[in-house]
Design a protein around this motif. Structure first.
Motif, PDB file in Angstrom:
ATOM      1  N   LYS A 236     -56.501  81.608  81.677  1.00  0.00           N
ATOM      2  CA  LYS A 236     -56.210  80.342  80.997  1.00  0.00           C
ATOM      3  C   LYS A 236     -57.386  79.899  80.119  1.00  0.00           C
ATOM      4  CE  LYS A 236     -55.195  75.504  82.069  1.00  0.00           C
ATOM      5  NZ  LYS A 236     -54.971  74.522  83.144  1.00  0.00           N
TER       6      LYS A 236
ATOM      7  N   VAL B 280     -50.579  76.104  78.564  1.00  0.00           N
ATOM      8  CA  VAL B 280     -49.532  75.305  79.236  1.00  0.00           C
ATOM      9  C   VAL B 280     -48.746  76.200  80.185  1.00  0.00           C
ATOM     10  CG1 VAL B 280     -47.419  73.991  78.890  1.00  0.00           C
ATOM     11  CG2 VAL B 280     -49.363  73.645  77.344  1.00  0.00           C
ATOM     12  N   SER B 281     -48.457  77.418  79.762  1.00  0.00           N
ATOM     13  CA  SER B 281     -47.705  78.364  80.604  1.00  0.00           C
ATOM     14  C   SER B 281     -48.511  78.752  81.846  1.00  0.00           C
ATOM     15  CB  SER B 281     -47.372  79.612  79.797  1.00  0.00           C
ATOM     16  OG  SER B 281     -46.724  80.560  80.613  1.00  0.00           O
TER      17      SER B 281
ATOM     18  N   ASP C 265     -54.844  80.408  74.061  1.00  0.00           N
ATOM     19  CA  ASP C 265     -54.703  79.272  73.149  1.00  0.00           C
ATOM     20  C   ASP C 265     -53.976  78.133  73.868  1.00  0.00           C
ATOM     21  OD1 ASP C 265     -52.045  80.003  73.316  1.00  0.00           O
ATOM     22  OD2 ASP C 265     -52.061  81.064  71.404  1.00  0.00           O
ATOM     23  N   GLN C 266     -53.752  77.074  73.107  1.00  0.00           N
ATOM     24  CA  GLN C 266     -53.212  75.858  73.720  1.00  0.00           C
ATOM     25  C   GLN C 266     -51.803  76.076  74.257  1.00  0.00           C
ATOM     26  OE1 GLN C 266     -53.372  72.462  71.183  1.00  0.00           O
ATOM     27  NE2 GLN C 266     -52.637  71.044  72.767  1.00  0.00           N
ATOM     28  N   ASP C 267     -50.960  76.766  73.522  1.00  0.00           N
ATOM     29  CA  ASP C 267     -49.581  76.970  73.983  1.00  0.00           C
ATOM     30  C   ASP C 267     -49.559  77.851  75.237  1.00  0.00           C
ATOM     31  OD1 ASP C 267     -48.639  75.434  71.926  1.00  0.00           O
ATOM     32  OD2 ASP C 267     -48.258  77.138  70.591  1.00  0.00           O
ATOM     33  N   ALA C 268     -50.364  78.913  75.247  1.00  0.00           N
ATOM     34  CA  ALA C 268     -50.410  79.814  76.405  1.00  0.00           C
ATOM     35  C   ALA C 268     -51.015  79.109  77.621  1.00  0.00           C
ATOM     36  CB  ALA C 268     -51.219  81.057  76.074  1.00  0.00           C
TER      37      ALA C 268
END
Length: 475
Positions: free
Chosen positions: A140, A149-150, A144-147
């Motif tokens: 994490k 969150v996952s 990046d920011q989107d990954a």
């Protein structure tokens, strides 16, 4: 002085001498040996106030009771376990703590192993999840920011799984403790002494359902259920001896209170303590207690009886008439007597006839010799016949041996004229005032008699005989 005057003078001398002698006798009688007894006062009490007999028989508090079947206890088994063997059959007598059935220990051990394996699996799953969470945390940081969150979503899911697994582990540990206890106590025991009834087989249990595999009924065919009220609860206690009385005849049974139920009983009808009020706060609660009789001969199921606390009333002596504590009885050889007050108010030996004796209470029956209205004294070595009886403790004299020769414990003037009953009179029958004479001088006495007899002194004067008489009087 005339011849008549001389005779009067001689008479006066004799009267005074007699007065002194008689007064001295009464003083001696009162203060010396002749009166030491009568001058002493002995405290006496009325026989009726000392009587230990009751003219009526005290009635013990009675409680209502009814004969009922003995208590039965349901024996339940753990339906989660397998019954290995039933150790008793119908009609067997058992004692509290005896084994009634056993469970299949092998089945319990299998369940125990399965539970331990489940705990181990959950612990491994938690460890694996923690490892995954640590790896996701590393990835994490570089995502990046989107990954990111996952990654966060996956981490939260794994943490939630671990929380659930930790809870399941705690529940399994509790189950493991129970199973371990079951392996140590792989049987069911009797909770009371009694007889085994209504035993069911495992197949019958499966057909009927439920968990009651047998019943135990207390020893004996019956027991007696009594009822008591909160107003008299202090009289009822476990282990107390009782007397059960029939309401049909004079039959009685000895028994013992085996248990007391402090759960309020439902009242049937009006409560006798509510005084007709329906207010709940004005009513009194009833409770139950149970009696085990020594035998059941003559008792019937459903019979109503009376129950009394056994205070020895059946063996006690029924005392009537006069009973006194034995301390009041004295011995005169083989005869018994008490120190009693006679009709003259003096102490006397009163011989009495003794009847029954109550060794436990220390008293005895007076068959004859005393009435309830008589007065008696508590024995003391100082008491003698002839002493004065009194009901006032403040008037009681000290023992005679402690008295001095001038004792005046009665408050009377020792040797006073009130104790002298001398009735003097003159030659011609006229009364002579002795008290007045005792306070007169010789001249005043002579003048008194001159006036009394109405004669004057003659001119010849006194002759020799009169002079001798006057000299004797003066002395």
């Amino acid at each position: 002085m005339t011849t008549k005057k001389r005779i009067c003078t001689v008479i006066i001398v004799l009267v005074i001498v007699c007065t002194v002698c008689v007064g001295g006798f009464f003083v001696w009688k009162k203060t010396g040996k002749g009166g030491s007894k009568s001058s002493q006062k002995v405290y006496v009490q009325k026989v009726s106030s000392l009587n230990t007999a009751s003219d009526f028989k005290l009635s013990n508090r009675s409680f209502l009771g009814v004969v009922e079947a003995q208590e039965s206890v349901d024996v339940k088994y753990d339906s989660s376990k397998t019954v290995a063997e039933i150790l008793v059959k119908n009609g067997d007598s058992v004692k509290k703590g005896d084994k009634l059935l056993t469970y299949d220990v092998e089945a319990i051990n299998l369940q125990l192993e399965q539970a331990k394996l489940e705990v181990e699996r959950l612990q491994n799953e938690i460890a694996s999840n923690k490892s995954q969470i640590a790896e996701l945390e590393k990835e994490k940081k570089n995502a990046d920011q989107d990954a990111a969150v996952s990654y966060t979503t996956q981490i939260l899911s794994l943490q939630s799984d671990n929380a659930k697994n930790e809870y399941d582990i705690k529940a399994k540990n509790v189950e493991i403790k129970k199973l371990e206890a079951s392996t140590k106590n792989a049987y069911v025991t009797a909770s009371i002494d009694g007889t085994v009834k209504n035993v069911k087989t495992v197949d019958k249990l499966q057909q009927d359902g439920g968990d009651v595999i047998m019943q135990i009924t207390e020893e004996g065919d019956y027991r007696i259920k009594g009822r008591f009220n909160e107003q008299n609860s202090k009289d009822i206690m476990q282990g107390a001896s009782v007397i059960v009385k029939s309401r049909l005849d004079d039959s009685t049974w000895k028994g013992e209170i085996t248990s007391v139920d402090t759960s309020p009983q439902k009242n049937s009808g009006d409560d006798i303590y509510s005084f007709g009020s329906s207010d709940e706060m004005s009513q009194s609660s009833n409770y139950a207690f149970y009696v085990k009789p020594e035998n059941f001969d003559g008792l019937m199921l459903g019979q109503h009886v009376l129950i009394e606390i056994d205070n020895g009333q059946d063996t006690s002596i029924n005392k009537t008439g006069i009973w006194l504590y034995s301390d009041f009885i004295c011995k005169d050889g083989k005869k018994n007597y008490v120190w009693a007050k006679n009709e003259d108010g003096k102490i006397e030996k009163r011989y009495v006839e003794i009847g029954q004796k109550d060794e436990d209470n220390g008293d005895c029956e007076i068959k004859s010799g005393l009435e309830k209205g008589d007065y008696i004294a508590y024995p003391d070595k100082s008491i003698e016949e002839g002493m004065t009886a009194t009901t006032n403790e403040a008037d009681v004299s000290v023992p005679p041996n402690d008295l001095g020769t001038n004792d005046n414990s009665d408050g009377d003037t020792e040797g006073g004229d009130e104790d002298i009953a001398f009735d003097g009179s003159g030659e011609d029958g006229m009364a002579i005032d002795e008290d007045m004479l005792a306070s007169m001088t010789d001249e005043e006495i002579e003048e008194y008699f001159n006036k009394l007899y109405g004669e004057e002194e003659n001119a010849d004067g006194e002759n020799a005989d009169a002079a001798d008489a006057d000299a004797a009087f003066a002395e």
